[in-house]
Design an enzyme around this catalytic site. Structure first.
Site, PDB file in Angstrom:
ATOM      1  N   CYS A   8       4.954   4.318   6.276  1.00 35.34           N
ATOM      2  CA  CYS A   8       4.786   5.766   6.324  1.00 35.34           C
ATOM      3  C   CYS A   8       5.336   6.259   7.657  1.00 35.34           C
ATOM      4  CB  CYS A   8       3.321   6.174   6.093  1.00 35.34           C
ATOM      5  SG  CYS A   8       2.168   5.771   7.422  1.00 35.34           S
ATOM      6  N   ARG A  14      -1.546   6.706   5.828  1.00 32.42           N
ATOM      7  CA  ARG A  14      -1.243   6.224   4.478  1.00 32.42           C
ATOM      8  C   ARG A  14      -0.951   4.739   4.403  1.00 32.42           C
ATOM      9  NH1 ARG A  14       3.501  10.314   3.334  1.00 32.42           N
ATOM     10  NH2 ARG A  14       3.789   9.830   5.545  1.00 32.42           N
ATOM     11  N   ASP A 123       0.613  13.245   3.112  1.00 27.15           N
ATOM     12  CA  ASP A 123       0.167  12.701   4.392  1.00 27.15           C
ATOM     13  C   ASP A 123      -1.103  13.420   4.834  1.00 27.15           C
ATOM     14  OD1 ASP A 123      -0.182  11.723   6.941  1.00 27.15           O
ATOM     15  OD2 ASP A 123       1.930  11.962   7.506  1.00 27.15           O
TER      16      ASP A 123
END
Length: 154
Positions: A8, A14, A123
């Protein structure tokens, strides 16, 4: 042993969540010795840090260990070392492709979630919705295990 790397942006929300969840699911299935799991970010802003407080709280509430997970930046060698490099969003996809400097086989996390309308994993660093991200991560990790079984890698 098959290897999976989640990627990520900063490697605090994440991808470490996915790393912890996949490890947990593999342990529950007795498969933890057959898959190496790690995570990284495309940026180095949080290198060495533990996962975001929101990720830690959510995982702890569900009894999922995040011990030993620390943010790091993806390196070119990771593209050689991991069988599955799985990105969380389109920006991550482009950044990792750029890092590769060649054709790299990348996977989009949402492709492991059956019947989803999501094009990428939101996100929670920006949305604040760690629950939404967790639901997607949980489903996607189950899909990864299913895929690995189908390909007889487990």
């Amino acid at each position: 042993m098959v290897s999976v790397l989640f990627v990520c942006l900063g490697n605090i929300c994440r991808s470490p969540m996915a790393e912890a969840v996949l490890r947990h699911q593999l342990r529950e299935e007795g498969l933890e010795e057959r898959v190496r799991v790690d995570s990284a970010g495309t940026g180095d802003w949080h290198a060495g840090e533990a996962p975001h407080r929101g990720t830690r709280t959510l995982l702890a509430d569900r009894g999922i260990s995040f011990a030993g997970i620390r943010a790091r930046q993806i390196e070119k060698q990771d593209l050689e070392d991991f069988d599955y490099v799985i990105v969380m969003d389109h920006s991550n996809y482009l950044d990792v492709k750029n890092l590769a400097g060649r054709e790299a086989e990348l996977h989009r996390f949402v492709d492991f979630i059956p019947d989803t309308e999501y094009k990428e994993v939101p996100d929670p660093y920006f949305t604040g919705d760690f629950e939404e991200t967790y639901r997607l991560v949980e489903a996607g990790c189950q899909g990864i295990i299913r895929t690995l079984r189908e390909k007889e890698e487990l």
